[in-house]
Structures are given as structure tokens and as C-alpha cells.
Design an enzyme around this catalytic site. Structure first.
Site, PDB file in Angstrom:
ATOM      1  N   GLY A  15     -29.741 -26.112  -2.243  1.00 59.53           N
ATOM      2  CA  GLY A  15     -29.744 -27.572  -2.231  1.00 59.53           C
ATOM      3  C   GLY A  15     -30.090 -28.129  -0.862  1.00 59.53           C
ATOM      4  O   GLY A  15     -30.899 -29.053  -0.724  1.00 59.53           O
ATOM      5  N   PHE A 113     -29.638  -1.348   1.912  1.00 61.60           N
ATOM      6  CA  PHE A 113     -29.000  -1.970   0.749  1.00 61.60           C
ATOM      7  C   PHE A 113     -29.449  -1.233  -0.499  1.00 61.60           C
ATOM      8  O   PHE A 113     -30.465  -0.534  -0.486  1.00 61.60           O
ATOM      9  CB  PHE A 113     -29.396  -3.450   0.669  1.00 61.60           C
ATOM     10  CG  PHE A 113     -28.239  -4.389   0.856  1.00 61.60           C
ATOM     11  CD1 PHE A 113     -27.370  -4.259   1.915  1.00 61.60           C
ATOM     12  CD2 PHE A 113     -28.015  -5.428  -0.053  1.00 61.60           C
ATOM     13  CE1 PHE A 113     -26.305  -5.128   2.081  1.00 61.60           C
ATOM     14  CE2 PHE A 113     -26.960  -6.299   0.108  1.00 61.60           C
ATOM     15  CZ  PHE A 113     -26.099  -6.157   1.175  1.00 61.60           C
ATOM     16  N   GLN A 226     -24.885 -10.032 -13.769  1.00 55.33           N
ATOM     17  CA  GLN A 226     -24.666  -8.911 -12.851  1.00 55.33           C
ATOM     18  C   GLN A 226     -23.186  -8.714 -12.541  1.00 55.33           C
ATOM     19  O   GLN A 226     -22.497  -9.663 -12.172  1.00 55.33           O
ATOM     20  CB  GLN A 226     -25.407  -9.148 -11.544  1.00 55.33           C
ATOM     21  CG  GLN A 226     -25.201  -8.010 -10.543  1.00 55.33           C
ATOM     22  CD  GLN A 226     -26.196  -8.073  -9.404  1.00 55.33           C
ATOM     23  OE1 GLN A 226     -26.019  -8.809  -8.447  1.00 55.33           O
ATOM     24  NE2 GLN A 226     -27.271  -7.312  -9.526  1.00 55.33           N
ATOM     25  N   HIS A 228     -20.829  -6.858  -9.986  1.00 49.40           N
ATOM     26  CA  HIS A 228     -20.878  -6.189  -8.681  1.00 49.40           C
ATOM     27  C   HIS A 228     -19.976  -4.965  -8.734  1.00 49.40           C
ATOM     28  O   HIS A 228     -18.847  -5.058  -9.213  1.00 49.40           O
ATOM     29  CB  HIS A 228     -20.414  -7.146  -7.577  1.00 49.40           C
ATOM     30  CG  HIS A 228     -20.786  -6.680  -6.200  1.00 49.40           C
ATOM     31  ND1 HIS A 228     -20.147  -5.636  -5.576  1.00 49.40           N
ATOM     32  CD2 HIS A 228     -21.743  -7.109  -5.337  1.00 49.40           C
ATOM     33  CE1 HIS A 228     -20.700  -5.443  -4.381  1.00 49.40           C
ATOM     34  NE2 HIS A 228     -21.667  -6.324  -4.215  1.00 49.40           N
ATOM     35  N   LEU A 238     -14.963 -10.114  -3.466  1.00 52.70           N
ATOM     36  CA  LEU A 238     -16.137  -9.281  -3.206  1.00 52.70           C
ATOM     37  C   LEU A 238     -15.957  -8.378  -1.990  1.00 52.70           C
ATOM     38  O   LEU A 238     -15.521  -8.817  -0.926  1.00 52.70           O
ATOM     39  CB  LEU A 238     -17.344 -10.206  -2.966  1.00 52.70           C
ATOM     40  CG  LEU A 238     -18.650  -9.540  -2.535  1.00 52.70           C
ATOM     41  CD1 LEU A 238     -19.203  -8.672  -3.647  1.00 52.70           C
ATOM     42  CD2 LEU A 238     -19.668 -10.613  -2.154  1.00 52.70           C
ATOM     43  N   GLU A 241     -21.888  -5.015  -0.619  1.00 51.55           N
ATOM     44  CA  GLU A 241     -22.713  -3.820  -0.728  1.00 51.55           C
ATOM     45  C   GLU A 241     -23.021  -3.257   0.662  1.00 51.55           C
ATOM     46  O   GLU A 241     -23.276  -2.069   0.827  1.00 51.55           O
ATOM     47  CB  GLU A 241     -24.019  -4.209  -1.433  1.00 51.55           C
ATOM     48  CG  GLU A 241     -24.905  -3.062  -1.791  1.00 51.55           C
ATOM     49  CD  GLU A 241     -25.952  -3.492  -2.811  1.00 51.55           C
ATOM     50  OE1 GLU A 241     -25.567  -4.108  -3.829  1.00 51.55           O
ATOM     51  OE2 GLU A 241     -27.128  -3.222  -2.588  1.00 51.55           O
ATOM     52  N   ARG A 272     -27.262  -2.249  -8.444  1.00 51.78           N
ATOM     53  CA  ARG A 272     -25.896  -2.634  -8.794  1.00 51.78           C
ATOM     54  C   ARG A 272     -25.517  -2.310 -10.234  1.00 51.78           C
ATOM     55  O   ARG A 272     -24.390  -1.903 -10.511  1.00 51.78           O
ATOM     56  CB  ARG A 272     -25.705  -4.126  -8.530  1.00 51.78           C
ATOM     57  CG  ARG A 272     -25.665  -4.410  -7.059  1.00 51.78           C
ATOM     58  CD  ARG A 272     -25.558  -5.876  -6.776  1.00 51.78           C
ATOM     59  NE  ARG A 272     -25.438  -6.053  -5.337  1.00 51.78           N
ATOM     60  CZ  ARG A 272     -25.441  -7.223  -4.722  1.00 51.78           C
ATOM     61  NH1 ARG A 272     -25.564  -8.332  -5.425  1.00 51.78           N
ATOM     62  NH2 ARG A 272     -25.336  -7.297  -3.418  1.00 51.78           N
ATOM     63  N   HIS A 340     -20.566 -11.034 -10.898  1.00 49.91           N
ATOM     64  CA  HIS A 340     -20.954 -11.404  -9.535  1.00 49.91           C
ATOM     65  C   HIS A 340     -22.096 -12.399  -9.491  1.00 49.91           C
ATOM     66  O   HIS A 340     -22.083 -13.327  -8.687  1.00 49.91           O
ATOM     67  CB  HIS A 340     -21.359 -10.140  -8.778  1.00 49.91           C
ATOM     68  CG  HIS A 340     -21.768 -10.390  -7.364  1.00 49.91           C
ATOM     69  ND1 HIS A 340     -20.908 -10.965  -6.450  1.00 49.91           N
ATOM     70  CD2 HIS A 340     -22.924 -10.148  -6.698  1.00 49.91           C
ATOM     71  CE1 HIS A 340     -21.530 -11.064  -5.275  1.00 49.91           C
ATOM     72  NE2 HIS A 340     -22.758 -10.595  -5.404  1.00 49.91           N
ATOM     73  N   ARG A 375     -30.570  -8.182 -10.283  1.00 48.46           N
ATOM     74  CA  ARG A 375     -30.943  -8.623  -8.943  1.00 48.46           C
ATOM     75  C   ARG A 375     -30.596  -7.559  -7.910  1.00 48.46           C
ATOM     76  O   ARG A 375     -29.541  -6.932  -7.991  1.00 48.46           O
ATOM     77  CB  ARG A 375     -30.193  -9.907  -8.597  1.00 48.46           C
ATOM     78  CG  ARG A 375     -30.422 -10.365  -7.173  1.00 48.46           C
ATOM     79  CD  ARG A 375     -29.755 -11.673  -6.876  1.00 48.46           C
ATOM     80  NE  ARG A 375     -28.308 -11.589  -6.775  1.00 48.46           N
ATOM     81  CZ  ARG A 375     -27.644 -11.145  -5.713  1.00 48.46           C
ATOM     82  NH1 ARG A 375     -28.292 -10.689  -4.655  1.00 48.46           N
ATOM     83  NH2 ARG A 375     -26.328 -11.121  -5.700  1.00 48.46           N
TER      84      ARG A 375
END
Lengths: 560, 323
Positions: A15, A113, A226, A228, A238, A241, A272, A340, A375
Site C-alpha cells: 500500500g 533460502f 502456504q 510455514h 513464525l 526460514e 516450504r 503462513h 511461494r
């Protein structure tokens, strides 16, 4: 009534970036947000933002990894655009003032990652989202725009296939108002709170997505949710990762590094969906730990040494200590997958345009689609900035030539009638209880593994909750900061969206990325390499399908 | 489930639209001792009283929404487990943050806090003579990143602002968060207005800080605002010399101790307020003289002056100097 040229709803990274682009294009811009911009959920992103800036890396590899990660459901033209914008986007954020972690040479540091061929995730310790949010807000603060802070979005005014503005209310005063706009950008983020076990903030309730859906916008690929792999056991908080990227490993109750059986080549750094299913399977088949908060596995960081853990994973150390009573320097962290990220959202093209004229969307609220069925970590922060900017530019361009919006005297009344009804009842259902019921249904019936009977049962139960929602009562009668009313509004939004997830998941008789059907365990490209499109009807979502754009990468089996 | 304890909450209730005065509502629940205060409050909202009003979002100490007073300390509700609070106080009193007007229950109007944030020009100030590198990041070594200290961790929760007695006494004081943010820009190698920022913040800004460190104690992210304010003060004196009441007092204090190992209070007043300023302090001076006539004598060097000299030598070496 208030009036602006471009109204952006949501003040997270997407935004804010949209607003900045529209302001820079010379438009009169307003941001409507239910949270102060610095409290947006973008700030909770930990691990990093992908850009192939390393000498050994290439944009093509980033594109390939993203296409593969998406399980070939991502649109390859969009992914190419996205990955090419990555470098300039990260550099721009550095110029705006973001404080990134650095390598010894002074260049942006990078970490490994999941699902990535090279270490290409640029980061700021383990609070990259916060660092970007601060940097962007600081930059946006030098621009002129109007901020409607702590305003709840209640409706989108669409007539003749064109947007005319939004209806919202000021939490602080309780006043409803129309904000007329030539164009609207929805950047309201995720709707993870449809689930009980989620890493998402309480505020992630999909307000913009639901309002757009009601107003006739098409939602895309909603069934792709997804999970996580590493959410803290009890709270679902969380654990980035990045913890595995820095060398963290996963072990089951017998001390086995079980990822060797699921992704022998890259182990914990598989994508993931793969790691989440592995953890789920370990626990389900009795190889996990069991405790008062259910089954789990261990994430170990101890072997990395105190200095590395405390400097690169500072927030994780704090989270573990404060929220689980665990010191990750000396103890394993108990983790289990949690909802997630929503790959699905308001369907847009590469410029953020939807099927409604003047309506644009970006960030997690939107689905371009670049993430397809799954993702990759580090791609969502990038998405907010790349497509936030595109949506802002497109909304500004549209506003420049569009006719003035036409708000009608009845718009405010029509939009707020249901809310007034909730507040005037003397008896009715409790919206907070219904939210919990919905979350339990989604956790239980629309989780990591799916099949026809559980999805049908989930749909039945969800519709029962939805039916009860028609009779809710908002007890709180105050005008000032009525969170009870906001809660009810959000629950209504989430119920609409939850239904599209279940219906989409039921229809898709294959397994792809995060959508794993035990009754259809194989990917079926001949039938299902296509996007799910959902449009609202009085009887629930009506589904249709659209082809996936593909350019250079033929679908292959996905092995890590 | 884990073992539970009986937890008593006393929660501040006030609606500015209809209440003349606040009241405290009592709620009792059975909860596991590690339950965060936020979880408990949401349980009360969900099961007992849906009108209980609070701000919250991430529940993981990263959005900064749920700062409030828990047993009179400024805390994030999501990061404060009930067990230790009950062990210490027997109950949990929950009140809105201080130094910001209450809208309703635990929700305050944060406008004063954000106004102070805006005041320090919270953005990079650039200079066209030093353009950003084209298509590349500005180089910044890990050492330069370290100079930000913990300030990038700030989540703007305002717990420090709530805890600050200087804000309470003087609403024009920027407060700990804004000053820690200022520090973040003053050490940023990309920013080109370090000196201007230091000059601008001095009058009525920096020196109002009482050095009580309550902000550092309150900060849930270990940003340590009071230490950064100290650094700003040292940098300000280096840039401008001791030109403010506060800085002259600090520098005079330091010189007094270097000279004698103890304070020469007459001299310190003169150094701080100047000769003309001393006139205004005459009344106070006479009162002190009546109780402590030796104030007029020049103090002797204390015993162990060699130790004092060693400390100052180390300071002059810059070992303790801030960035």
C-alpha cells in the site's frame, strides 16, 4: 463525503509503495488503514527479500527457481518481470534509508533460502520486513498525501463495472464516511486468520479481498494456502526460514535429520510445501514429539554457536525465550507447520489491474500470479514493492483520464445497513465465537493434506457458520474504538473468503505445490495447469479457469 | 493442557464519549502461568466482556500495538507472561499507557507521540552534491551498521514514551523514541544533515532528559533509548560546544570533577547559568548557604585524585567515547 483521486487501502509495504508511486505521478492520494502504517503486518516478515545481486547468481536462475517453486502455476511472463525488477527495487529501498545487514566489503549481505539456487536473500538481521517498512514509511513521509489512520474498510462502491470509491469508518470516532475516488488500490494483505493455527497477525482478515469479491472482482487460486514449516508450537509465531538458511536443522524424536528422506539434496532448504508436509508426516506417523500442545519436531540452532545465533537471529532468540521459554542457543525449538501465506487473492494483471475498472490490487491481497501453487521465501516482500509500485502507477494513470466518480446519496446507507442491523439486535450470535468456529473448521478440514470427504465436511460446517453469521449481534454500543464491531466486520469478510478456499480445493483434483490431495496425489498438467477463478454468486463461489502464461520453462517434476 | 493458576485482573475502563471518570473491572480466569497478558485480555473479551477495548495485532512483539501499563510498568501485553506478575503482585492491574490521552479502556490517542516522531525529521536528508550511487547500494561496512546500535529494532510501541517522566513534566520534550530515532539518522552514513540535526534538537530537546533510564527499562526491544540520548548529548557538545543550559551543566560537572574530584557548586552554577543567570539563583543560593555555609569555600582536591585522573585519561583516549 471526502474525495481524492486515488485511494489506497492498506498501509503495509504494498500500500505504501502504491501510494508513493501515485503521489510521485502527481495525484491526490489518500491511504485508508486500520493500523498505523508502522504496525502493518509487513513488519513481521523476518527472513529477507530476494534479488539476484550476487556475481555468481543470475536473474534467470531467480526466474527458474520461482517458476519451479510455483509448481508451474506461476505466470512466467509475470515472474520474468518480477525478477528483473528485483535488483532495482532492493537498491531503491536502500536509497530510501532501509538499514540492511552488510557483508565485510560493505555490500548488501545475502543468505540462503529454501528453493533457491544461490544465496540471494538480502536481509536486515531477522527483521527485514520491519527494516523495509521503516525505510519506506520514512521516504513516504516526505510526500504529501492524506492518511486515514485506524479506519476500517466496510465497502467498495462499484457501479457499471467501475469503482467510485470506498466506505469506511473511523475507529476513533465511530463515524462512517464515503471516500470518493477515481481509482482504488487494495493492499490489505493476507487473510490468514481464517485459520486458528497461523503465523499471521490478528489483523490479517482479508478486508479488501472480501469487499472486492462482494463487489464483483474475480479471486484467483484461492485454494493455495502456504503452511510455514516452522511456527512456534503453542502460539504459531513464525520462526523464519532464515534460521534454516543460516544452517538450522530439523530433527524428529529419535534425533534423526528426517529431511534426508524427503529432500536428500537440499534437506531443510527444500521449498516450504515440501518441508511442511515432511514435518506433518513425521508427527502423524509417530516419529515426532508429543506434548500438551500437540505433536512437533525440533529446530536446532545450537551447533551454529552463540554469536551467530544472537547476531543474525536476534528476534528469533527473543521470540523463543519470551514465547516458548526456550533458549535456542542451548536448546532446540519446538516447531510445527502453521498457515503462513495466501498464494491466492484478487486476480490482477502485471499492472495490478482487476476485472473492475479503476480497481487495482497488490501485495498479498492480490494474485498476479507469480507464486503459483507455492511461494518461495524472500519473494513476498519483493512482491509487495514491485507490484505495489505497478498498481500505484496504474491507478494514477487511470485516475488521470477517468471521469469523476459518482457517489450516490444512498451509498453510505446501503453499505452500512448490515452493520447497523448487527448493533440494533437484542439477541443473536456472538461474532467472536463464530470466528473461532470458522478457524477450527479450517484447521481441521482444509489443512496441509486434503481429500474429498474432509473438504466436503469442511464446506458443510463452514456454511453452517456462515448461516449463523447472518444473525450476529454486536453487543458494544459505543462509538469510540468499537473493536467488537470491527471484529464482526472482519469475521464476515473471512467467512466469504474461507468458502472460496474450500470450494477451490474441492474442485482441484490434483496435487500441486501447497495443495496436496491424498486422493489425487499427482500433479495433472493436462487438466490442471490453469488458474482457478472464483466469482461471487448468492449461492456461493462460481468457478471458472484460466490458462497459465508460460514462456520458456516447460513443466518438469519438482524434486529438491 | 499445562497446569493453570487462578489469575485476577483489574482492568482500567473508560469511554471518553460517556464516562466522567474511569473505573476498574475485576476479572478472574484460570490460565497457564506462561500465558501472555494479551492472550488473557482477549480471552476476557471473547468469553466475558466483548466491550473490553484494546489495540493489538501481531501478538509477537513486532507490531508495537499492545503497549500498556501492567502493574504500573510500561510493557507489551503480548510479551508479558502472567506468572511472574502474579508471583510479585498477587494480581494484574492493567491500565492504558501514560502521557497520551485515553480514548477508551486501554486504547490511547497516540497523536502526541507521533507528532514528536515527525518533529525529528524521520527520513534521510540528502544533498544533491552527494548523489546516491547509480544503480548500486551505498557501501556500508558491518562496523557502520553496528553504529546504529539497537535502534533499528524500535517498533514504535511508545512504551518508553509512556514511562518517561520528562515527557510527563514537559510535553514539548521529544521523548525517548523520537530521540533514539534521531540518533539512528545522526549515525547514518547516507544522511547529510548530522550537524544540523544536532543543532536543531538542542534547544528544548535533548537536555530535558533526566537520565533516569526508565525508557531503557521499559523498552521491549532493548533499543536502550537513554544510552542513545547520552550519545547524542556528547555529539551535540562536540559539534556546538556547551551552549545550552543542559550542556553547560554537563560540561561544568565534568570539569569540576576533573579539577578537584568533587563539585564546586558555586562554580557549577556560574558555568551553567552564567553570571547573569546566577542573579536569578540568588534566593536558592541563600537558602543553601544557611544550611551549608561551606558552599562558599573552594573545595579541596579529594584523596585518590590519581584514580580520578586515570579515569579522565582513559576517557580522553576515546576508549569510552561514543561513535
Amino acid at each position: 463525503m471526502r474525495r481524492h483521486e486515488v485511494v489506497v487501502v492498506g498501509a503495509g509495504l504494498a500500500g505504501q509503495r502504491a501510494a508513493l508511486a501515485a503521489v510521485d505521478a502527481g495525484r491526490d492520494v489518500a491511504i485508508v488503514t486500520k493500523l498505523h502504517p508502522l504496525r502493518s503486518h509487513s513488519g513481521a516478515a523476518q527472513g529477507g527479500i530476494n534479488a539476484a545481486l550476487g556475481a555468481e547468481d543470475s536473474v534467470d536462475t531467480h526466474i527458474y527457481d520461482t517458476v519451479k517453486g510455483s509448481d508451474y502455476l506461476g505466470d512466467q511472463d509475470a515472474i520474468e518481470f518480477f525478477c528483473r525488477e528485483a535488483g532495482p527495487t532492493v537498491i531503491e529501498m536502500e536509497h530510501f534509508g532501509t538499514i540492511f545487514s552488510r557483508g565485510p566489503d560493505g555490500a548488501l549481505a545475502r543468505r540462503a533460502f529454501g528453493g533457491a539456487g544461490f544465496p540471494r536473500t538480502i536481509y536486515a538481521a531477522d527483521r527485514t520486513g520491519l527494516a523495509l517498512l521503516q525505510g519506506l514509511w520514512e521516504r513516504l513521509g516526505t510526500s504529501r498525501f492524506t492518511l486515514y489512520e485506524e479506519w476500517d474498510l466496510t465497502d467498495l462502491v462499484v457501479r457499471d463495472g467501475r469503482v467510485h470509491g470506498v466506505v469506511a469508518f473511523d475507529r476513533k470516532s465511530g463515524e462512517f464516511d464515503e471516500i470518493a475516488a477515481k481509482s482504488v488500490v487494495l493492499a490489505t494483505g493476507p487473510f490468514g486468520r481464517i485459520y486458528g493455527r497461523t503465523t499471521n497477525a490478528h489483523s490479517c482478515t482479508g478486508d479488501g479481498v472480501a469487499v472486492a469479491y462482494r463487489a464483483g472482482a474475480v479471486l484467483k487460486d484461492m485454494e493455495f494456502v502456504q503452511f510455514h514449516p516452522t511456527a512456534l508450537l503453542e502460539t504459531g509465531i513464525l520462526i523464519t526460514e532464515g534460521a534454516r538458511g543460516e544452517g538450522g536443522i530439523l530433527k524428529n524424536a529419535s534425533g534423526e535429520r528426517f529431511m534426508s528422506r524427503y529432500a536428500p539434496r537440499v534437506l531443510e532448504l527444500a521449498s516450504r510445501d515440501v518441508v511442511s508436509r515432511a514435518i506433518y508426516t513425521e508427527v502423524k506417523e509417530g516419529r515426532g514429539f508429543q506434548g500438551p500442545y500437540g505433536g512437533y519436531v525440533h529446530l536446532e540452532l545450537m551447533h551454529l554457536g552463540k554469536e551467530k545465533v544472537e547476531s543474525r537471529l536476534q528476534e528469533i532468540v527473543d521470540f523463543s525465550r519470551n514465547f516458548a521459554g526456550i533458549d535456542p542457543v542451548t536448546q532446540p525449538i519446538p516447531v510445527f507447520p502453521g498457515q503462513h501465506y495466501m498464494m491466492g487473492g484478487i486476480g490482477t494483471d502485471i499492472r495490478g489491474a482487476t476485472n473492475v475498472r479503476g480497481l487495482f490490487a497488490a501485495g498479498e491481497a492480490a494474485c498476479v500470479s507469480i507464486h503459483g501453487a507455492n511461494r518461495l521465501g524472500g519473494n513476498s516482500l519483493l512482491e509487495t514493492l514491485v507490484f505495489g509500485k505497478q498498481a500505484g502507477l496504474a491507478a494514477a494513470a487511470y485516475a488521470e483520464t477517468a471521469a469523476a466518480p459518482e457517489m450516490r446519496a444512498t451509498d453510505l446507507d446501503t453499505s452500512t445497513a448490515p452493520l447497523r442491523a448487527w448493533s440494533s439486535r437484542t439477541d443473536g450470535e456472538d461474532p467472536t465465537a463464530l470466528r473461532t468456529e470458522m478457524q477450527e473448521v479450517m484447521d481441521r478440514y482444509v489443512g496441509i493434506y486434503r481429500d474429498e470427504p474432509t473438504l466436503l465436511e469442511g464446506l458443510k460446517r463452514l456454511r453452517a457458520v456462515k448461516a449463523k453469521f447472518a444473525r450476529i449481534r454486536v453487543v458494544d454500543q459505543s462509538k469510540v474504538y468499537n473493536v467488537n464491531l470491527s471484529d464482526a466486520l472482519e469475521t464476515g469478510h473471512m467467512l466469504e473468503l474461507a468458502e472460496t478456499i474450500v470450494v477451490g480445493a474441492y474442485a482441484r483434483t490434483e496435487s500441486r505445490g501447497a495443495h496436496a490431495r491424498t486422493d489425487y496425489p499427482k500433479r495433472d498438467d493436462a487438466r490442471w495447469m490453469r488458474h482457478t477463478l472464483a466469482q461471487r454468486t448468492p449461492d456461493g463461489p462460481s468457478l471458472s479457469y484460466a490458462p497459465v502464461a508460460y514462456t520458456r520453462w516447460d513443466p518438469k517434476e519438482r524434486v529438491y | 493442557m499445562a497446569e493453570t493458576v487462578r489469575a485476577a485482573f483489574e482492568v482500567y475502563r473508560f469511554d471518553r464519549a460517556k464516562d466522567a471518570a474511569p473505573r476498574y473491572d475485576r476479572f478472574e480466569l484460570d490460565l497457564a502461568p506462561h500465558t501472555p497478558v494479551l492472550t488473557a485480555l482477549l480471552k476476557i473479551r471473547g468469553e466475558v466482556d466483548p466491550t473490553l477495548t484494546l489495540r493489538y495485532s501481531c501478538r509477537s512483539a513486532i507490531c508495537g500495538s499492545c503497549a500498556m501499563q501492567v502493574n504500573s510498568k510500561s510493557r507489551l501485553a503480548c510479551q508479558t507472561p502472567i506468572g511472574p506478575e502474579l508471583a510479585r503482585h498477587g494480581r494484574i492491574v492493567v491500565e492504558p499507557m501514560r502521557n497520551q490521552p485515553v480514548l477508551r479502556d486501554l486504547v490511547v490517542d497516540q497523536a502526541p507521540f507521533w507528532q514528536q516522531y515527525d518533529r525529528i525529521q524521520p527520513h534521510l536528508i540528502l544533498d544533491s552534491r552527494h548523489p546516491m550511487p547509480e544503480g548500486k547500494e551505498n557501501p556500508m561496512t558491518p562496523e557502520q551498521v553496528d553504529r546504529f546500535k539497537e535502534t533499528p529494532r524500535c517498533i514504535a510501541c511508545a512504551a518508553c514514551y509512556s514511562a518517561c517522566p520528562a515527557v510527563e513534566a514537559d510535553a514539548t520534550f521529544p521523548g525517548p523514541m523520537a530521540l533514539a530515532k534521531l540518533y539512528r539518522f545522526v549515525v547514518d552514513p547516507r544522511d547529510t544533515a548530522h550537524q544540523d540535526r544536532l543543532l536543531a534538537i538542542q534547544p528544548g530537546g535533548l537536555w530535558t532528559c533526566l537520565r533516569c533510564h526508565l525508557c531503557t527499562e521499559a523498552c521491549p526491544k532493548d533499543v536502550r533509548p537513554s544510552e542513545r540520548i547520552r550519545d547524542l548529548k556528547e555529539m551535540a557538545v562536540r559539534v556546538q560546544g556547551a551552549t545550552e543550559l543542559g550542556s553547560r551543566h554537563a560540561v561544568g560537572f565534568k570539569e569540576n570533577l576533573r579539577d578537584r574530584g568533587q563539585l564546586n557548586e558555586m562554580k557549577l552554577v556560574r558555568q551553567t547559568a552564567g553570571l547573569t543567570g546566577m542573579v536569578g539563583e540568588i534566593g536558592q543560593g541563600i537558602r543553601i548557604f544557611r544550611k551549608k555555609p561551606e558552599i562558599l569555600h573552594r573545595p579541596r582536591k579529594i584523596e585518590g585524585m590519581d584514580e580520578v585522573e586515570k579515569i579522565y585519561a582513559a576517557l580522553d583516549d576515546g576508549k569510552e567515547a561514543p561513535p
